[in-house]
Design a protein around this motif. Structure first.
Motif, PDB file in Angstrom:
ATOM      1  N   ARG A  54       0.948  -1.276   0.063  1.00 12.05           N
ATOM      2  CA  ARG A  54      -0.101  -0.102   0.076  1.00 12.05           C
ATOM      3  C   ARG A  54       0.813   1.140   0.155  1.00 12.05           C
ATOM      4  O   ARG A  54       1.675   1.469   0.771  1.00 12.05           O
ATOM      5  CB  ARG A  54      -0.967   0.029   1.151  1.00 12.05           C
ATOM      6  N   PRO A  55       0.678   2.184  -1.049  1.00 10.00           N
ATOM      7  CA  PRO A  55       1.564   3.357  -1.086  1.00 10.00           C
ATOM      8  C   PRO A  55       1.239   4.214   0.192  1.00 10.00           C
ATOM      9  O   PRO A  55       0.014   4.177   0.775  1.00 10.00           O
ATOM     10  CB  PRO A  55       0.937   3.994  -2.178  1.00 10.00           C
ATOM     11  N   ARG A  56       2.132   5.125   0.764  1.00 12.81           N
ATOM     12  CA  ARG A  56       1.822   5.847   1.811  1.00 12.81           C
ATOM     13  C   ARG A  56       2.141   7.406   1.411  1.00 12.81           C
ATOM     14  O   ARG A  56       3.064   7.544   0.468  1.00 12.81           O
ATOM     15  CB  ARG A  56       2.793   5.578   3.015  1.00 12.81           C
ATOM     16  N   THR A  57       1.671   8.382   2.134  1.00 10.74           N
ATOM     17  CA  THR A  57       1.762   9.804   1.817  1.00 10.74           C
ATOM     18  C   THR A  57       3.082  10.368   2.129  1.00 10.74           C
ATOM     19  O   THR A  57       3.521  11.523   1.677  1.00 10.74           O
ATOM     20  CB  THR A  57       0.760  10.509   2.424  1.00 10.74           C
ATOM     21  N   ASP A  58       3.893   9.542   3.054  1.00 14.26           N
ATOM     22  CA  ASP A  58       5.052  10.103   3.700  1.00 14.26           C
ATOM     23  C   ASP A  58       6.076   8.725   3.971  1.00 14.26           C
ATOM     24  O   ASP A  58       5.330   7.506   3.986  1.00 14.26           O
ATOM     25  CB  ASP A  58       4.840  10.899   4.792  1.00 14.26           C
ATOM     26  N   ALA A  59       7.276   8.995   4.142  1.00 10.37           N
ATOM     27  CA  ALA A  59       8.151   7.818   4.424  1.00 10.37           C
ATOM     28  C   ALA A  59       8.040   7.586   5.680  1.00 10.37           C
ATOM     29  O   ALA A  59       8.853   7.773   6.516  1.00 10.37           O
ATOM     30  CB  ALA A  59       9.501   7.955   4.047  1.00 10.37           C
ATOM     31  N   SER A  60       6.794   6.950   6.056  1.00  3.56           N
ATOM     32  CA  SER A  60       6.552   6.609   7.668  1.00  3.56           C
ATOM     33  C   SER A  60       5.438   5.598   7.741  1.00  3.56           C
ATOM     34  O   SER A  60       4.733   5.343   6.931  1.00  3.56           O
ATOM     35  CB  SER A  60       6.089   7.890   8.371  1.00  3.56           C
ATOM     36  N   TYR A  61       5.723   4.574   8.552  1.00  2.00           N
ATOM     37  CA  TYR A  61       4.852   3.408   8.736  1.00  2.00           C
ATOM     38  C   TYR A  61       3.547   3.870   9.689  1.00  2.00           C
ATOM     39  O   TYR A  61       2.941   2.593   9.611  1.00  2.00           O
ATOM     40  CB  TYR A  61       5.691   2.219   9.229  1.00  2.00           C
ATOM     41  N   GLY A  62       3.384   4.652  10.061  1.00  4.44           N
ATOM     42  CA  GLY A  62       2.330   5.154  10.754  1.00  4.44           C
ATOM     43  C   GLY A  62       1.159   5.159  10.153  1.00  4.44           C
ATOM     44  O   GLY A  62       1.044   5.210   8.670  1.00  4.44           O
ATOM     45  N   LYS A  63      -0.039   4.855  10.874  1.00  6.13           N
ATOM     46  CA  LYS A  63      -1.356   4.740  10.242  1.00  6.13           C
ATOM     47  C   LYS A  63      -1.825   6.191   9.400  1.00  6.13           C
ATOM     48  O   LYS A  63      -2.456   5.860   8.368  1.00  6.13           O
ATOM     49  CB  LYS A  63      -2.512   4.144  11.267  1.00  6.13           C
TER      50      LYS A  63
END
Length: 503
Positions: A54-63
């Motif tokens: 799943r792509p994320r909006t930033d380089a972080s694994y937070g929800k």
């Protein structure tokens, strides 16, 4: 020989551990300015997780960074323009600004993407196996368990000639996916360690890279006019992209065990379970590696003490996960302070597991001297200088220590005297907490040596020592200068001074 997926990513897995960089996305231009542990360029990665990523909006694994975009499916090739390292994970920003992906999961160490090389070609091959299924996508899952019938509804027959338009090859891993020029799908060049395709050139089959493949003697008609320069083009491409040599290198590297179950050492560089030794490394254990060797889809690691072989990535083609990772061990001298009311639990190794606790705890306000620091993911593990134990800088995302603190040291000739009429109780740490009060009492006028000084929570503390072994902490306003001190200017009290005298 044949396919050795994921584990051989030596270049990707031999990176130094460093601080996590989590922030807003940077402009992705050709000459973009990047921070430390970031690099800007163009790379291609293949999604190998069967569940997708799943792509994320930033380089972080937070929800909070989860995007509303659909998962990038297994077998998808993605273009990456910015890479950001954070512990054992490399965050990958997709070229078109579609979000961030990660190669290794920060949560369970599972391999999600691998770096690959994409080459556009015009090659011909001949099938050397009895039957070769055509895959709908370049999938490692199909390599580990080839389907009995082609999922794309196609299969190639023994001796059949095919034209190839693309080749996808994972870096530092033997084996490739080849895209059929007629659009039917993808085929691997090897299955279960055996070559299934042989290169075709004018009037013959080139089996130099066939890995014990059986080369058919009968050449079908209608294909005798293959381009003569084919062999030269193939040799040139192999020089550029070639397969990694299976060689070992000797040196000295620090590795840490990530697997919560630990891992048994082997007697030789192999995954064979019959080679297992009784020696077992526990999660969080820090070891010194003296030799590294590529093989069986992983990097085998020879340890000096305890003696034996380990490996960094699970060699199996399914359930790939990181077992060990290289880290950078900083050595020096630093001071940290326990900053949570519950105190600080010491550990026997760099692990958050309960069985790593030693039973020793430092109370809130205690100052610890550290001689080693190791960053594992987002957590910094610190080794105490006196107890050879470890503690973490954070727990469950919350900071539990302050530091490194600025500790001032003073010369042996820096003498001060006790000011209060009732004398003072020395403290075991620079804190107002009652647990730090000791039975050591200095009377008024007692001369002591000022060894160290520190500012904590807006208060100045001095660490003093009286001949005979009595030493501890107290506030700076409890002392005054001594007329015969070896340092000029110490004949005045240092009451409520903002700066500590240089002795």
């Amino acid at each position: 020989q044949g396919w050795k997926p994921i584990g051989g990513m030596l270049s990707g897995l031999r990176r130094s551990m460093s601080s996590t960089f989590i922030g807003s996305k940077q402009p992705l231009t050709a000459d973009c300015a990047v921070a430390q542990d970031e690099e800007c360029g163009l790379w291609r990665y293949l999604v190998v997780d069967t569940s997708g990523v799943r792509p994320r909006t930033d380089a972080s694994y937070g929800k909070e960074t989860k995007s509303g975009m659909a998962r990038v499916k297994e077998g998808t090739l993605v273009d990456i323009s910015l890479r950001r390292r954070a512990g054992w994970t490399t965050w990958l920003c997709m070229r078109e600004g579609e979000g961030w992906l990660h190669d290794i999961s920060p949560k369970d160490h599972k391999v999600r993407l691998i770096e690959v090389d994409l080459l556009h070609v015009d090659w011909q091959f001949q099938v050397t196996s009895q039957s070769l299924p055509v895959f709908p996508k370049p999938s490692l899952q199909f390599l580990s368990k080839p389907p009995l019938t082609s999922m794309a509804g196609e299969s190639l027959s023994h001796g059949e000639l095919i034209s190839v338009s693309q080749r996808i090859r994972p870096l530092n891993i033997k084996g490739s996916f080849l895209k059929l020029a007629d659009g039917r799908g993808w085929v691997p060049d090897s299955l279960k360690g055996h070559q299934v395709l042989a290169r075709w050139q004018t009037g013959s089959v080139d089996s130099s890279n066939a890995c014990e493949a059986e080369v058919p003697q009968n050449i079908p008609s209608g294909h005798s006019e293959m381009r003569p320069q084919m062999a030269q083009e193939i040799e040139e491409s192999e020089r550029i992209v070639g397969s990694p040599p299976e060689v070992s290198e000797r040196g000295a590297w620090d590795y840490i065990v990530l697997d919560p179950c630990g891992m048994h050492l082997r007697g030789s560089p192999t995954y064979d379970k019959t080679e297992k030794l009784a020696t077992k490394l526990l999660e969080g254990e820090l070891v010194k590696v003296v030799e590294r060797q590529l093989g069986d889809g992983t990097t085998f690691l020879r340890l000096d003490s305890p003696s034996g072989w380990a490996f960094d990535v699970q060699p199996t083609t399914t359930k790939k996960r990181q077992r060990m990772v290289e880290v950078v061990v900083e050595r020096g001298s630093w001071f940290y302070r326990a900053s949570v009311p519950g105190g600080l639990a010491l550990r026997s190794r760099c692990s958050c597991a309960d069985d790593a606790k030693t039973g020793v705890r430092h109370e809130h306000g205690a100052v610890l001297v550290v001689n080693q620091r190791v960053r594992v993911g987002d957590t910094l593990f610190l080794r105490t200088e006196d107890e050879v134990s470890w503690f973490m800088d954070r727990k469950a995302g919350k900071q539990v220590v302050e530091g490194p603190l600025v500790m001032n040291t003073h010369d042996a000739g820096c003498l001060v005297a006790v000011r209060p009429l009732q004398g003072i109780h020395l403290l075991s740490a620079p804190t107002r907490n009652r647990w730090a009060i000791t039975n050591m009492v200095l009377l008024k006028g007692a001369r002591v040596q000022l060894l160290r000084s520190i500012d904590v929570e807006g208060e100045s503390w001095w660490y003093v020592k009286k001949p005979g072994g009595m030493e501890g902490w107290s506030f700076d306003f409890n002392f005054e200068g001594v007329a015969d001190s070896q340092v000029p200017g110490l004949d005045e009290p240092f009451h409520n001074q903002a700066s500590v005298p240089v002795c």
